[in-house]
Design a protein around this motif. Structure first.
Motif, PDB file in Angstrom:
ATOM      1  N   GLY A 106       3.811  14.024  13.164  1.00 28.23           N
ATOM      2  CA  GLY A 106       5.031  14.026  13.946  1.00 28.23           C
ATOM      3  C   GLY A 106       4.797  13.816  15.426  1.00 28.23           C
ATOM      4  O   GLY A 106       5.476  13.002  16.060  1.00 28.23           O
ATOM      5  N   ASP A 109       3.767  10.298  16.109  1.00 30.96           N
ATOM      6  CA  ASP A 109       4.717   9.339  15.546  1.00 30.96           C
ATOM      7  C   ASP A 109       5.847   9.052  16.530  1.00 30.96           C
ATOM      8  O   ASP A 109       6.595   8.092  16.352  1.00 30.96           O
ATOM      9  CB  ASP A 109       5.291   9.885  14.239  1.00 30.96           C
ATOM     10  CG  ASP A 109       4.280   9.869  13.107  1.00 30.96           C
ATOM     11  OD1 ASP A 109       4.230   8.867  12.373  1.00 30.96           O
ATOM     12  OD2 ASP A 109       3.523  10.858  12.973  1.00 30.96           O
ATOM     13  N   GLN A 110       5.973   9.885  17.550  1.00 29.36           N
ATOM     14  CA  GLN A 110       7.049   9.708  18.529  1.00 29.36           C
ATOM     15  C   GLN A 110       6.847   8.448  19.369  1.00 29.36           C
ATOM     16  O   GLN A 110       5.720   7.961  19.521  1.00 29.36           O
ATOM     17  CB  GLN A 110       7.116  10.935  19.441  1.00 29.36           C
ATOM     18  CG  GLN A 110       7.600  12.183  18.727  1.00 29.36           C
ATOM     19  CD  GLN A 110       7.730  13.351  19.672  1.00 29.36           C
ATOM     20  OE1 GLN A 110       6.770  13.789  20.277  1.00 29.36           O
ATOM     21  NE2 GLN A 110       8.956  13.863  19.795  1.00 29.36           N
ATOM     22  N   ASP A 119       8.327   4.314  13.321  1.00 24.86           N
ATOM     23  CA  ASP A 119       9.781   4.414  13.366  1.00 24.86           C
ATOM     24  C   ASP A 119      10.235   5.610  12.538  1.00 24.86           C
ATOM     25  O   ASP A 119       9.805   5.790  11.391  1.00 24.86           O
ATOM     26  CB  ASP A 119      10.418   3.128  12.819  1.00 24.86           C
ATOM     27  CG  ASP A 119      11.923   3.148  12.965  1.00 24.86           C
ATOM     28  OD1 ASP A 119      12.419   2.770  14.035  1.00 24.86           O
ATOM     29  OD2 ASP A 119      12.603   3.553  11.993  1.00 24.86           O
ATOM     30  N   LEU A 120      11.111   6.408  13.119  1.00 24.43           N
ATOM     31  CA  LEU A 120      11.548   7.646  12.479  1.00 24.43           C
ATOM     32  C   LEU A 120      12.310   7.402  11.181  1.00 24.43           C
ATOM     33  O   LEU A 120      12.264   8.233  10.268  1.00 24.43           O
ATOM     34  CB  LEU A 120      12.429   8.438  13.456  1.00 24.43           C
ATOM     35  CG  LEU A 120      13.024   9.755  12.968  1.00 24.43           C
ATOM     36  CD1 LEU A 120      11.918  10.727  12.547  1.00 24.43           C
ATOM     37  CD2 LEU A 120      13.898  10.376  14.041  1.00 24.43           C
ATOM     38  N   TYR A 124       8.150   6.581   9.227  1.00 26.09           N
ATOM     39  CA  TYR A 124       7.647   7.955   9.107  1.00 26.09           C
ATOM     40  C   TYR A 124       7.896   8.561   7.728  1.00 26.09           C
ATOM     41  O   TYR A 124       6.949   9.025   7.068  1.00 26.09           O
ATOM     42  CB  TYR A 124       8.262   8.818  10.210  1.00 26.09           C
ATOM     43  CG  TYR A 124       7.794  10.253  10.193  1.00 26.09           C
ATOM     44  CD1 TYR A 124       6.482  10.584  10.504  1.00 26.09           C
ATOM     45  CD2 TYR A 124       8.678  11.294   9.871  1.00 26.09           C
ATOM     46  CE1 TYR A 124       6.051  11.900  10.497  1.00 26.09           C
ATOM     47  CE2 TYR A 124       8.264  12.609   9.861  1.00 26.09           C
ATOM     48  CZ  TYR A 124       6.947  12.910  10.177  1.00 26.09           C
ATOM     49  OH  TYR A 124       6.529  14.214  10.161  1.00 26.09           O
ATOM     50  N   TRP A 165      11.731  14.851  13.760  1.00 27.39           N
ATOM     51  CA  TRP A 165      10.585  14.612  12.877  1.00 27.39           C
ATOM     52  C   TRP A 165      10.420  15.783  11.903  1.00 27.39           C
ATOM     53  O   TRP A 165      10.031  15.579  10.749  1.00 27.39           O
ATOM     54  CB  TRP A 165       9.327  14.390  13.707  1.00 27.39           C
ATOM     55  CG  TRP A 165       9.295  13.012  14.283  1.00 27.39           C
ATOM     56  CD1 TRP A 165       8.663  11.918  13.777  1.00 27.39           C
ATOM     57  CD2 TRP A 165       9.996  12.560  15.463  1.00 27.39           C
ATOM     58  NE1 TRP A 165       8.913  10.810  14.561  1.00 27.39           N
ATOM     59  CE2 TRP A 165       9.720  11.179  15.603  1.00 27.39           C
ATOM     60  CE3 TRP A 165      10.802  13.173  16.403  1.00 27.39           C
ATOM     61  CZ2 TRP A 165      10.241  10.413  16.643  1.00 27.39           C
ATOM     62  CZ3 TRP A 165      11.317  12.416  17.452  1.00 27.39           C
ATOM     63  CH2 TRP A 165      11.043  11.054  17.553  1.00 27.39           C
ATOM     64  N   ALA A 168      13.064  15.180   9.247  1.00 28.47           N
ATOM     65  CA  ALA A 168      12.658  14.102   8.337  1.00 28.47           C
ATOM     66  C   ALA A 168      11.621  14.604   7.338  1.00 28.47           C
ATOM     67  O   ALA A 168      11.636  14.226   6.157  1.00 28.47           O
ATOM     68  CB  ALA A 168      12.100  12.928   9.145  1.00 28.47           C
TER      69      ALA A 168
END
Length: 286
Positions: A106, A109-110, A119-120, A124, A165, A168
């Protein structure tokens, strides 16, 4: 007479030898040893994360705990740079009744982290699902972990920059019926309750005086030194700029953990893991 004595001795000898041979000890019951593999970024890794305290203090000697988290890795580049191959080898190595794989991503991944960001919406969750599927295909048992909160505040309120995140991750856990350790929710609540100033103790190094002074007002500022002769206005820390690709630097920031932070948050992970995966309780130390 001599012949009779000799015959008697020959008959008695095997019986005597048999009496002196100790009986074979019964095989001890097989203990169902397990392996726990940690996969993730620097907030789980050996330097800067909760992983060392988890493996060293909260897992008994009846389980192997292997920390394969790597600094600067996201759900995307953890695979592309080869770390996932190492994890898969651990899962498939055998010798344990069960292998549990804790997966936490997470932070990297930002947006704003070239070579790391995902991409969220389109990447992700797809990456997390793929990890879950491959762990199961290899005979392992996946456990998803929501990302550890950062410790930046504004006007006394903790900034929830990792909330999307975490959500998700929760959604993927539900869709794939995977056990979830909601570290984000628990760590966010704990840090918010203690406040900005107290939370500075979780970093790898003590905060500079001006940083601690700002935290006492309820608003955190950047801990990065200003250029010589320049006195900029207080600003929030740019996490994309200060969180390195590799091993976490020994410095003060609002993301990585020193010993106190690792001990504190590994306890949360342990307690939540015992609830999410009851089968692991026997090898966990609260």
């Amino acid at each position: 007479m001599k012949s009779l004595l000799l015959a008697a001795a020959l008959v008695a000898a095997p019986m005597t030898a048999h009496a002196q041979t100790p009986a074979a000890e019964p095989e001890p019951p097989m203990f169902r040893a397990v392996k726990i593999v940690l996969v993730g970024d620097s907030t789980t890794a050996v330097i800067g994360g909760w992983g060392p305290s988890f493996c060293g203090q909260h897992v008994t000697s009846f389980a192997a705990c292997i920390n394969l988290a790597r600094g600067g890795r996201s759900s995307g580049n953890y695979r592309t740079e080869g770390s996932w191959r190492l994890a898969m080898k651990e899962i498939g190595s055998g010798g344990f009744s069960d292998t549990y794989v804790l997966i936490q991503f997470g932070h990297n991944d930002q947006p704003g982290k070239p070579g790391r960001s995902t991409d969220l919406v389109t990447e992700y969750p797809v990456n997390l699902k793929r990890y879950v599927e491959e762990v199961r295909a290899a005979g392992g048992k996946p456990v998803l972990v929501t990302p550890l909160t950062r410790r930046q505040f504004k006007d006394g309120k903790l900034i929830d920059d990792l909330g999307p995140w975490a959500q998700a991750t929760r959604k993927v856990a539900t869709e794939t019926q995977t056990p979830l350790v909601d570290l984000h929710a628990k760590s966010f609540a704990a840090v918010q309750a203690m406040g900005a100033a107290e939370a500075t103790r979780f970093a790898q190094m003590p905060p500079p005086p001006e940083v601690l002074a700002a935290a006492r007002t309820g608003t955190t500022i950047s801990a990065q030194p200003a250029a010589t002769g320049v006195t900029p206005a207080p600003a929030a820390q740019n996490n994309a700029a200060v969180e390195p690709m590799g091993q976490a630097k020994l410095s003060f920031d609002y993301t990585h953990l020193g010993r106190d932070g690792a001990d504190y948050f590994s306890k949360i992970v342990t307690d939540e893991l015992a609830v999410a995966v009851p089968a692991l309780r026997r090898v966990l130390v609260p």
